[in-house]
Motif scaffolding. Structure first.
Motif, PDB file in Angstrom:
ATOM      1  N   ASP A 224       0.835  -1.205   0.000  1.00 50.77           N
ATOM      2  CA  ASP A 224       0.000   0.000   0.000  1.00 50.77           C
ATOM      3  C   ASP A 224       0.872   1.257   0.000  1.00 50.77           C
ATOM      4  O   ASP A 224       0.658   2.184  -0.783  1.00 50.77           O
ATOM      5  CB  ASP A 224      -0.906   0.013   1.241  1.00 50.77           C
ATOM      6  N   VAL A 227       3.003   1.746  -3.226  1.00 54.38           N
ATOM      7  CA  VAL A 227       2.221   2.313  -4.338  1.00 54.38           C
ATOM      8  C   VAL A 227       2.026   3.810  -4.132  1.00 54.38           C
ATOM      9  O   VAL A 227       2.281   4.618  -5.033  1.00 54.38           O
ATOM     10  CB  VAL A 227       0.849   1.611  -4.458  1.00 54.38           C
ATOM     11  N   ASP A 228       1.570   4.190  -2.930  1.00 53.51           N
ATOM     12  CA  ASP A 228       1.304   5.616  -2.678  1.00 53.51           C
ATOM     13  C   ASP A 228       2.561   6.459  -2.899  1.00 53.51           C
ATOM     14  O   ASP A 228       2.514   7.515  -3.528  1.00 53.51           O
ATOM     15  CB  ASP A 228       0.792   5.818  -1.245  1.00 53.51           C
ATOM     16  N   VAL A 231       3.535   7.076  -6.501  1.00 51.93           N
ATOM     17  CA  VAL A 231       2.741   8.148  -7.135  1.00 51.93           C
ATOM     18  C   VAL A 231       3.304   9.511  -6.738  1.00 51.93           C
ATOM     19  O   VAL A 231       3.517  10.390  -7.592  1.00 51.93           O
ATOM     20  CB  VAL A 231       1.259   8.041  -6.721  1.00 51.93           C
TER      21      VAL A 231
ATOM     22  N   VAL B  85      -4.604   9.204  -3.328  1.00 56.73           N
ATOM     23  CA  VAL B  85      -3.232   9.119  -2.820  1.00 56.73           C
ATOM     24  C   VAL B  85      -2.705  10.494  -2.384  1.00 56.73           C
ATOM     25  O   VAL B  85      -1.939  10.602  -1.425  1.00 56.73           O
ATOM     26  CB  VAL B  85      -2.315   8.518  -3.909  1.00 56.73           C
ATOM     27  N   MET B  86      -3.126  11.572  -3.058  1.00 54.10           N
ATOM     28  CA  MET B  86      -2.575  12.906  -2.779  1.00 54.10           C
ATOM     29  C   MET B  86      -3.463  13.725  -1.846  1.00 54.10           C
ATOM     30  O   MET B  86      -3.314  14.949  -1.762  1.00 54.10           O
ATOM     31  CB  MET B  86      -2.366  13.644  -4.109  1.00 54.10           C
ATOM     32  N   VAL B 180      -5.576   6.581  -8.891  1.00 49.14           N
ATOM     33  CA  VAL B 180      -4.874   7.112  -7.723  1.00 49.14           C
ATOM     34  C   VAL B 180      -5.396   8.455  -7.233  1.00 49.14           C
ATOM     35  O   VAL B 180      -5.210   8.812  -6.071  1.00 49.14           O
ATOM     36  CB  VAL B 180      -3.345   7.192  -7.977  1.00 49.14           C
ATOM     37  N   LEU B 223      -3.847  -3.757   0.431  1.00 46.33           N
ATOM     38  CA  LEU B 223      -3.530  -4.222  -0.919  1.00 46.33           C
ATOM     39  C   LEU B 223      -2.651  -5.470  -0.863  1.00 46.33           C
ATOM     40  O   LEU B 223      -2.794  -6.379  -1.693  1.00 46.33           O
ATOM     41  CB  LEU B 223      -2.834  -3.100  -1.696  1.00 46.33           C
ATOM     42  N   ASP B 224      -1.772  -5.526   0.139  1.00 41.14           N
ATOM     43  CA  ASP B 224      -0.918  -6.715   0.312  1.00 41.14           C
ATOM     44  C   ASP B 224      -1.790  -7.973   0.403  1.00 41.14           C
ATOM     45  O   ASP B 224      -1.530  -8.975  -0.269  1.00 41.14           O
ATOM     46  CB  ASP B 224      -0.082  -6.590   1.593  1.00 41.14           C
ATOM     47  N   ILE B 261      -3.207  -4.284 -10.299  1.00 35.36           N
ATOM     48  CA  ILE B 261      -3.989  -3.429  -9.393  1.00 35.36           C
ATOM     49  C   ILE B 261      -5.194  -2.861 -10.122  1.00 35.36           C
ATOM     50  O   ILE B 261      -5.052  -2.324 -11.223  1.00 35.36           O
ATOM     51  CB  ILE B 261      -3.093  -2.277  -8.868  1.00 35.36           C
ATOM     52  N   LYS B 269      -9.411  -1.944  -1.132  1.00 42.28           N
ATOM     53  CA  LYS B 269      -8.607  -1.901  -2.353  1.00 42.28           C
ATOM     54  C   LYS B 269      -8.819  -3.191  -3.148  1.00 42.28           C
ATOM     55  O   LYS B 269      -9.108  -4.233  -2.557  1.00 42.28           O
ATOM     56  CB  LYS B 269      -7.141  -1.707  -1.997  1.00 42.28           C
TER      57      LYS B 269
END
Lengths: 293, 293
Positions: A224, A227-228, A231, B85-86, B180, B223-224, B261, B269
């Motif tokens: 996780d 990935v973040d 980006v 993500v941001m 994302v 996600l793992d 993904i 996720k």
């Protein structure tokens, strides 16, 4: 990989070298029927190096152009209880040998023909501080196990020490994204690379450019977070080249960027975030132009 | 999605339906300059349905063949501090409207031409137990945000209640793996699907077949874990079709399977594990044969 290992070779900025590598078990395994108690499992993922590149200094970025990957004709794969997604379901180590047809670029798996995708598993510079085992990836590169690190691609690696102290090994004849079983088709090889100081890119993590675009690679205990951060690092790389405000860049990444997986089985997991070449063209970003000529 | 919502339509096993969908904000947003305080953000990711399919019972698998995805000509994307993500770096919600050229299959982003990849974000059956918000994916399908759920593909969904109680919505004109930024290019559409009872597949998670191969989709907070479980579920699907022992199947997955993904921004996720079509051929697995004729 370590800053404290003496270089085995010193070359000049821009030189091309052909590097011999052994498989991920240092060629100790020669048959699936041998006594595995005689194998030293601590000798995993050997890399050939370090190579000292004159003219490359701490704080630079090393540009590695991957040339020919010449595979040996016999490799192996393994699964077992010590690693991989299925480790809790597999009771003992299982090893399979593969004959590899480098002319036809294929191998066989119980009657199934599989095409090869030769790639480099371990590739990197000496890490900043303490030594990092070759099995572990990081900002210095290392065991990133990325199937895109292959002939014709360009890898940019942060340099933490003068001369870069570059090494590579752990070539795979075949691997899928994730490397979910713990190994690819592990094989010895000779790899030709051109090593030089990068002119135009500044990055804290490995960056790979191929015909399709640019990939930012980040390793972390959690996929996780890997990935973040991939980006965020891609946005950091892109931002100086565009007048777009941050929210628009984030939106663009959502529409045209691709979150992808290198591997989920090493001590740290590695994600890559990909953006296509037309984005680089649009923002007049000239990394890796030589790929297009 | 819920077993307690009355069906809006009842059809027979094998019928084809054309379903109108609104965008992920129920078409409430018409301009980037409007007062967003008037928007009801709780009305997210609406799905059209449920559709009751006669002859499909709890315990079956629903086969959904995706036909035409007819996009409207205007959509939107958003980023902001509430997700993506941001999110920690973006102070306020930003929305951008997009004109979509469905004839040329393109849209524009500040002078950059982007090709569309129309896809369905939310698609699923009523979940087993408690209602699941449309924003959340799971074993029933839901907000899987997979760019492979597109024209010409076949999706297999576990059925938990008689009639399946199928619904879909949240179409995107364009999205990259990961999504994302939190949104794709969100747009209203009409989607044609054929719904029927699957004859030959048994799965606890959504499975997608396209021209390239077969994808197992698993959603999880981490996600793992989503990736690991997608591999285990794929092996479970494959195992009855081969005499290979488990260690060899795990090895094969490592060499030819691909951990990919869908999205990393929804409440759960979603990972997909992909294996290529030639593997299905080799083991005489006939899911989705109609794709090849």
């Amino acid at each position: 990989m370590s800053k404290d290992i003496d270089p085995v070779l010193q070359i000049d900025d821009g030189d091309t070298v052909r590097i011999h590598t052994v498989d991920c078990f240092e060629n100790q395994i020669t048959s699936p029927d041998m006594d595995f108690d005689t194998v030293d499992w601590s000798r995993q993922n050997p890399a050939t190096g370090p190579i000292f590149v004159n003219g490359v200094a701490a704080g630079d970025v090393l540009k590695v152009t991957i040339g020919k990957i010449e595979l040996e004709d016999r490799g192996l794969a393994t699964v077992g209880p010590s690693g991989g997604v299925m480790k809790d379901y597999i009771e003992e180590r299982f090893i399979k040998m593969f004959d590899v047809d480098t002319a036809l670029n294929t191998t066989g798996f119980n009657g199934l023909e599989i095409r090869l995708n030769p790639m480099i598993g371990v590739i990197g510079n000496a890490p900043y501080d303490a030594p990092v085992p070759n099995s572990t990836p990081g900002a210095h590169g290392g065991n990133m196990d990325c199937k895109k690190i292959t002939e014709g691609t360009v890898l940019y690696l942060p340099v933490f020490h003068d001369g870069a102290l570059f090494g590579l090994g752990d070539v795979h004849a075949r691997m899928g994204d994730g490397e979910v079983g713990i190994s690819g088709l592990e094989i010895g090889a000779a790899v030709t690379v051109k090593l030089e100081k990068a002119a135009s890119i500044n990055t804290n993590h490995p960056v790979l450019i191929d015909e399709e675009g640019i990939n930012m690679m980040v390793s972390h205990e959690s996929l996780d977070e890997a990935v973040d951060e991939s980006v965020r690092q891609m946005i950091k790389l892109l931002k100086p080249h565009t007048d777009l405000p941050l929210p628009e860049i984030a939106m663009l990444m959502s529409l045209v960027g691709e979150a992808q997986i290198n591997q989920v089985v090493d001590p740290l997991k590695t994600a890559r975030f990909f953006i296509p070449y037309y984005l680089l063209d649009h923002y007049s970003i000239d990394y890796g132009q030589e790929l297009k000529s």
